[in-house]
Design a protein around this motif. Structure first.
Motif, mmCIF file in Angstrom:
data_model
loop_
_atom_site.group_PDB
_atom_site.id
_atom_site.type_symbol
_atom_site.label_atom_id
_atom_site.label_comp_id
_atom_site.label_asym_id
_atom_site.label_seq_id
_atom_site.Cartn_x
_atom_site.Cartn_y
_atom_site.Cartn_z
ATOM 1 N N MET A 1 0.911 -1.496 0.231
ATOM 2 C CA MET A 1 0.441 -0.056 0.028
ATOM 3 C C MET A 1 1.178 0.689 0.088
ATOM 4 O O MET A 1 0.474 2.238 -0.219
ATOM 5 C CB MET A 1 -1.005 0.077 1.337
ATOM 6 N N TRP A 2 1.687 1.400 0.820
ATOM 7 C CA TRP A 2 3.137 2.510 0.789
ATOM 8 C C TRP A 2 3.964 2.602 0.047
ATOM 9 O O TRP A 2 3.811 4.008 -1.044
ATOM 10 C CB TRP A 2 3.829 2.176 1.857
ATOM 11 N N ILE A 3 3.560 1.650 -1.303
ATOM 12 C CA ILE A 3 4.971 1.488 -2.469
ATOM 13 C C ILE A 3 3.518 2.291 -3.153
ATOM 14 O O ILE A 3 3.948 2.924 -4.032
ATOM 15 C CB ILE A 3 5.189 -0.209 -2.882
ATOM 16 N N VAL A 4 2.621 1.966 -3.655
ATOM 17 C CA VAL A 4 0.859 2.374 -4.327
ATOM 18 C C VAL A 4 1.918 4.051 -4.427
ATOM 19 O O VAL A 4 1.036 4.859 -5.118
ATOM 20 C CB VAL A 4 0.132 1.487 -4.028
ATOM 21 N N ALA A 5 1.503 4.282 -2.882
ATOM 22 C CA ALA A 5 1.416 5.919 -2.473
ATOM 23 C C ALA A 5 2.288 6.502 -2.870
ATOM 24 O O ALA A 5 2.028 7.107 -3.239
ATOM 25 C CB ALA A 5 0.876 5.627 -0.674
ATOM 26 N N THR B 1 -1.536 1.784 -9.938
ATOM 27 C CA THR B 1 -1.132 3.247 -9.306
ATOM 28 C C THR B 1 -1.790 4.667 -10.282
ATOM 29 O O THR B 1 -2.501 5.321 -10.496
ATOM 30 C CB THR B 1 0.220 3.368 -9.451
ATOM 31 N N ALA B 2 -1.554 3.137 -12.039
ATOM 32 C CA ALA B 2 -1.948 4.043 -13.725
ATOM 33 C C ALA B 2 -3.144 3.845 -13.802
ATOM 34 O O ALA B 2 -3.850 5.065 -14.152
ATOM 35 C CB ALA B 2 -1.223 3.380 -14.379
ATOM 36 N N LEU B 3 -4.046 2.760 -13.090
ATOM 37 C CA LEU B 3 -5.171 3.097 -13.276
ATOM 38 C C LEU B 3 -6.073 3.658 -12.150
ATOM 39 O O LEU B 3 -7.212 4.389 -12.320
ATOM 40 C CB LEU B 3 -5.989 1.767 -12.854
ATOM 41 N N ALA B 4 -5.890 3.629 -10.916
ATOM 42 C CA ALA B 4 -6.097 5.237 -10.279
ATOM 43 C C ALA B 4 -5.978 6.341 -11.112
ATOM 44 O O ALA B 4 -7.048 7.440 -10.579
ATOM 45 C CB ALA B 4 -5.404 5.354 -8.731
ATOM 46 N N MET B 5 -4.448 6.579 -11.643
ATOM 47 C CA MET B 5 -4.253 7.975 -12.060
ATOM 48 C C MET B 5 -5.561 8.456 -12.949
ATOM 49 O O MET B 5 -5.777 9.730 -13.423
ATOM 50 C CB MET B 5 -2.994 7.967 -12.672
ATOM 51 N N ILE B 6 -5.713 7.362 -14.012
ATOM 52 C CA ILE B 6 -6.850 7.449 -14.527
ATOM 53 C C ILE B 6 -7.868 7.204 -14.729
ATOM 54 O O ILE B 6 -8.980 8.333 -15.350
ATOM 55 C CB ILE B 6 -6.684 6.174 -15.921
ATOM 56 N N THR C 1 -8.365 10.729 -1.231
ATOM 57 C CA THR C 1 -7.997 11.586 -0.291
ATOM 58 C C THR C 1 -6.841 10.933 0.316
ATOM 59 O O THR C 1 -5.838 11.909 0.696
ATOM 60 C CB THR C 1 -8.204 12.257 0.112
ATOM 61 N N ASP C 2 -6.729 9.899 0.717
ATOM 62 C CA ASP C 2 -5.841 8.992 0.919
ATOM 63 C C ASP C 2 -4.980 7.885 0.251
ATOM 64 O O ASP C 2 -5.114 7.458 0.282
ATOM 65 C CB ASP C 2 -6.103 8.234 2.678
ATOM 66 N N ALA C 3 -3.510 8.605 -0.059
ATOM 67 C CA ALA C 3 -3.170 7.991 -0.993
ATOM 68 C C ALA C 3 -2.582 6.882 -0.794
ATOM 69 O O ALA C 3 -2.539 5.511 -1.031
ATOM 70 C CB ALA C 3 -1.795 8.725 -1.321
ATOM 71 N N GLU C 4 -3.135 6.748 0.610
ATOM 72 C CA GLU C 4 -2.393 4.547 1.419
ATOM 73 C C GLU C 4 -3.404 4.091 0.909
ATOM 74 O O GLU C 4 -3.002 2.770 1.222
ATOM 75 C CB GLU C 4 -1.963 5.123 3.091
ATOM 76 N N LYS C 5 -4.780 4.531 0.696
ATOM 77 C CA LYS C 5 -6.094 3.525 0.724
ATOM 78 C C LYS C 5 -6.190 3.416 -1.163
ATOM 79 O O LYS C 5 -7.238 2.842 -1.679
ATOM 80 C CB LYS C 5 -7.507 4.617 1.172
ATOM 81 N N VAL C 6 -5.103 3.852 -1.794
ATOM 82 C CA VAL C 6 -5.603 3.923 -3.176
ATOM 83 C C VAL C 6 -5.616 2.563 -3.533
ATOM 84 O O VAL C 6 -6.117 1.862 -4.472
ATOM 85 C CB VAL C 6 -4.259 3.959 -3.802
ATOM 86 N N LEU C 7 -4.891 1.240 -3.221
ATOM 87 C CA LEU C 7 -4.208 -0.056 -3.067
ATOM 88 C C LEU C 7 -6.348 -1.028 -3.616
ATOM 89 O O LEU C 7 -6.582 -1.304 -3.891
ATOM 90 C CB LEU C 7 -3.400 -0.659 -2.865
ATOM 91 N N HIS D 1 -8.939 0.850 -2.947
ATOM 92 C CA HIS D 1 -9.617 1.329 -3.744
ATOM 93 C C HIS D 1 -10.243 0.786 -5.419
ATOM 94 O O HIS D 1 -11.037 0.579 -6.181
ATOM 95 C CB HIS D 1 -9.873 2.830 -3.709
ATOM 96 N N VAL D 2 -8.234 1.037 -5.627
ATOM 97 C CA VAL D 2 -8.560 0.146 -6.732
ATOM 98 C C VAL D 2 -9.339 -0.821 -7.673
ATOM 99 O O VAL D 2 -9.709 -1.768 -8.327
ATOM 100 C CB VAL D 2 -7.428 0.012 -7.452
ATOM 101 N N LEU D 3 -8.264 -2.043 -5.953
ATOM 102 C CA LEU D 3 -9.019 -3.241 -6.664
ATOM 103 C C LEU D 3 -10.520 -3.617 -6.452
ATOM 104 O O LEU D 3 -10.978 -4.410 -6.823
ATOM 105 C CB LEU D 3 -8.431 -5.013 -5.354
ATOM 106 N N ASN D 4 -10.548 -2.649 -5.165
ATOM 107 C CA ASN D 4 -12.731 -3.101 -5.211
ATOM 108 C C ASN D 4 -13.508 -2.499 -6.522
ATOM 109 O O ASN D 4 -14.480 -2.938 -6.468
ATOM 110 C CB ASN D 4 -13.066 -1.723 -4.151
ATOM 111 N N THR D 5 -12.622 -1.566 -7.191
ATOM 112 C CA THR D 5 -13.783 -1.025 -8.326
ATOM 113 C C THR D 5 -13.369 -2.268 -9.709
ATOM 114 O O THR D 5 -14.301 -2.018 -10.024
ATOM 115 C CB THR D 5 -13.125 0.404 -8.547
ATOM 116 N N TYR D 6 -11.945 -2.932 -9.430
ATOM 117 C CA TYR D 6 -12.421 -2.926 -11.065
ATOM 118 C C TYR D 6 -12.089 -4.942 -10.844
ATOM 119 O O TYR D 6 -12.117 -5.354 -11.662
ATOM 120 C CB TYR D 6 -10.476 -2.755 -11.109
ATOM 121 N N LEU D 7 -12.123 -5.078 -9.741
ATOM 122 C CA LEU D 7 -11.922 -6.697 -9.722
ATOM 123 C C LEU D 7 -13.530 -7.823 -9.425
ATOM 124 O O LEU D 7 -14.617 -7.154 -9.492
ATOM 125 C CB LEU D 7 -11.035 -7.338 -8.033
#
Length: 574
Positions: free
Chosen positions: A63-67, A300-305, A311-317, A319-325
């Motif tokens: 999660m930190w690497i993605v952030a 990260t790229a999916l989140a950017m696109i 608002t919390d970069a540490e929750k990007v991972l 959120h992306v999994l929940n949206t696309y899987l």
């Protein structure tokens, strides 16, 4: 709750199977401390390498690497120097075999083989054990933060409740099964996690185009090369990127050159059958981490696109999994990520307990304790460490807060003694004590009185103060007993400044260690370049940057060929 019953069933089935395995390993692990903490040194090197690599593939770190990618773009690769992401290069060439030849159970106990069992050596051992325990508790608090944030996205519970439930399950199987549970569940978890990472990376690859990503990110985001003050980082804590980058790289070199840390990495090399196997562990270590880097950049790229309002970069991972899987696949991937958490957490508990039992309880309180008593003490020690780590996690606000403190401030206090112990014969136990004590006092001072001081300032203060204390204390006190140094030199065969010890040997070694060490350093340099290209390959592939992929492939295979000529044929025979 965002988790479908099918996905939830997969997750429960996985967690239940892990706990049952811990019960199955309980009897075998309780035979002795060597069995509980090192699995009797009977495990195949590939299993240990699988376990070691996946233990750094933790969910919180991912999660930190993605952030970091989300915030800094491709330049986010540079920050990973400071935690030693190129450590396999040093493990495979010389650090791993040096550790294995010492033939002890813990890193703190190792100090006695280097400095003796006198008052100074015992004080150094206790200090290392205590500080390692503090670091262990901090790592558990760090894991608590990550798993809490991850689980709260999927489960109908708060971050605190989710973290407590997952930590409880993990603690149960580790405490019961010891290092057997750690290794064999890590092997299973590596398979699950690798499959999950590949699935996520493929999904990301199919939804990303380089042009779409380039249009969505700020100028310079896709540029790997460091710059002094990138414009898109002007309003962040990384605005002075050039100065930070220098400090990250310096810290990484010092960390890696000091060999495996006194925690989980040290334990794994001690558990190998031979020094030759320890080198193989180091070489294989990096290969099981390839999928992680591609997955992180893909997320990260999916989140950017495609995702706005994060608002919390540490929750990007999550959120992306929940949206696309999709349903079903989400359960498998979640099991993989929970496996990532458990693989790191189990190693941390087991290693921390070894310090508490071997270096404090048995060494100073119950020297004649039976193996049965020590096994029981190991269970209690593991439980105590977990409880302290959870309390620390509850007091921490973010992953970055505790990670930066552990690796950038507290961890900096270990750098000097970890480095000098291998390379300078004159460095003694009082130098260790003075260096550690100075580093920890500076850490305490900077954390409490200058909490906003940047890393490129705190690093030089802590390392400089620690180095000065080490040299002054060493030269002001008598050297370590020559017979102890000779035994260490003969057994471990370290490189560096060992001339007086070498010349005092009655029977010279067949091959002077420095001759081997110079070749090892050359191979370490080659391996660093090869491993860096290997990690970057999936990062560029997932965003369709094919020119970079072709160049990196050529660099990696050139390095692989050179190592097959200059490294593999010269592996130790013992």
């Amino acid at each position: 709750m965002n988790l479908h019953p099918i996905d939830l069933s997969i997750l429960i089935l996985y967690l239940g199977g892990i706990v049952i395995f811990g019960f199955c390993m309980r009897r075998r692990a309780s035979e002795s401390l060597d069995e509980y903490f090192l699995a009797g040194r009977r495990l195949h090197w590939l299993y240990i390498s699988l376990s070691g690599s996946v233990s750094t593939f933790d969910i919180t770190g991912t999660m930190w690497i993605v952030a970091m990618f989300y915030t800094m773009g491709m330049k986010g690769m540079w920050i990973h120097w400071f935690w030693g992401f190129l450590m396999p290069a040093f493990f495979m060439t010389y650090a791993g075999k040096w550790v294995r030849r010492s033939n002890v159970i813990t890193g703190a106990q190792w100090l006695c083989t280097r400095f003796g069992e006198g008052t100074d050596g015992r004080i150094a051992r206790v200090m290392y054990a205590i500080l390692s325990l503090i670091f262990t508790v901090g790592m558990i608090g760090y894991a608590f933060q990550g798993i809490g944030k991850f689980s709260s996205v999927y489960l109908p519970v708060s971050e605190t409740t989710g973290a407590t439930l997952i930590i409880g399950v993990t603690s149960l199987y580790v405490i019961l099964g010891g290092f057997y549970s750690v290794i064999f569940t890590d092997v299973v978890q590596t398979i699950i996690l690798t499959i999950a990472a590949i699935i996520v990376a493929v999904i990301c690859y199919n939804r990303i185009s380089y042009d779409a990503l380039a249009a969505a990110v700020p100028d310079g985001w896709l540029d790997l090369m460091p710059s002094w003050q990138p414009e898109y980082l002007a309003d962040t804590e990384y605005q002075f990127f050039g100065m930070l980058c220098i400090a990250w790289v310096l810290k990484g070199f010092l960390l890696n050159a000091g060999g495996p840390g006194q925690l989980t990495d040290f334990q794994r090399f001690l558990s190998t059958r031979t020094a030759r196997d320890s080198c193989k562990v180091g070489a294989a270590w990096c290969f099981f981490l390839i999928s992680r880097w591609g997955m992180c950049m893909g997320i990260t790229a999916l989140a950017m696109i495609g995702i706005e309002g994060i608002t919390d970069a540490e929750k990007v991972l999550p959120h992306v999994l929940n949206t696309y899987l999709p349903i079903g696949l989400k359960g498998i991937v979640l099991a993989g990520f929970f496996a990532a958490f458990m693989s790191t957490f189990d190693s941390t508990i087991n290693t921390g307990a070894s310090y508490l039992v071997k270096d404090i309880y048995q060494a100073f309180l119950r020297q004649r304790a039976s193996q049965r008593e020590l096994a029981a003490a190991s269970y209690l020690a593991s439980l105590l460490i977990v409880m302290c780590g959870v309390l620390m996690g509850l007091r921490t606000k973010s992953i970055a807060e505790i990670w930066n403190w552990l690796m950038m401030v507290f961890g900096a206090g270990f750098l000097v003694p970890n480095l000098l112990r291998w390379y300078w014969w004159r460095f003694n136990a009082w130098g260790v004590v003075a260096s550690l004590l100075t580093g920890m006092l500076l850490c305490f001072y900077l954390t409490n009185f200058h909490p906003d001081a940047p890393f490129y300032v705190t690093l030089y203060i802590i390392v400089g103060g620690s180095l000065l204390a080490a040299i002054v204390a060493t030269l002001a006190t008598p050297p370590t007993n020559l017979k102890i140094l000779q035994q260490f030199y003969i057994t471990v065969q370290p490189g560096g400044f060992w001339g007086p010890v070498r010349r005092a040997l009655e029977t010279p070694l067949d091959v002077e260690p420095n001759r081997i060490f110079f070749r090892d350093l050359l191979n370490a340099g080659i391996a660093m370049v090869a491993i860096t290209s290997l990690y970057l390959l999936p990062v560029y592939a997932v965003i369709h940057a094919w020119t970079a992929v072709y160049i990196l492939s050529g660099i990696f295979f050139t390095g692989f060929l050179l190592l097959s000529i200059f490294w593999y044929p010269y592996l130790p025979k013992d």
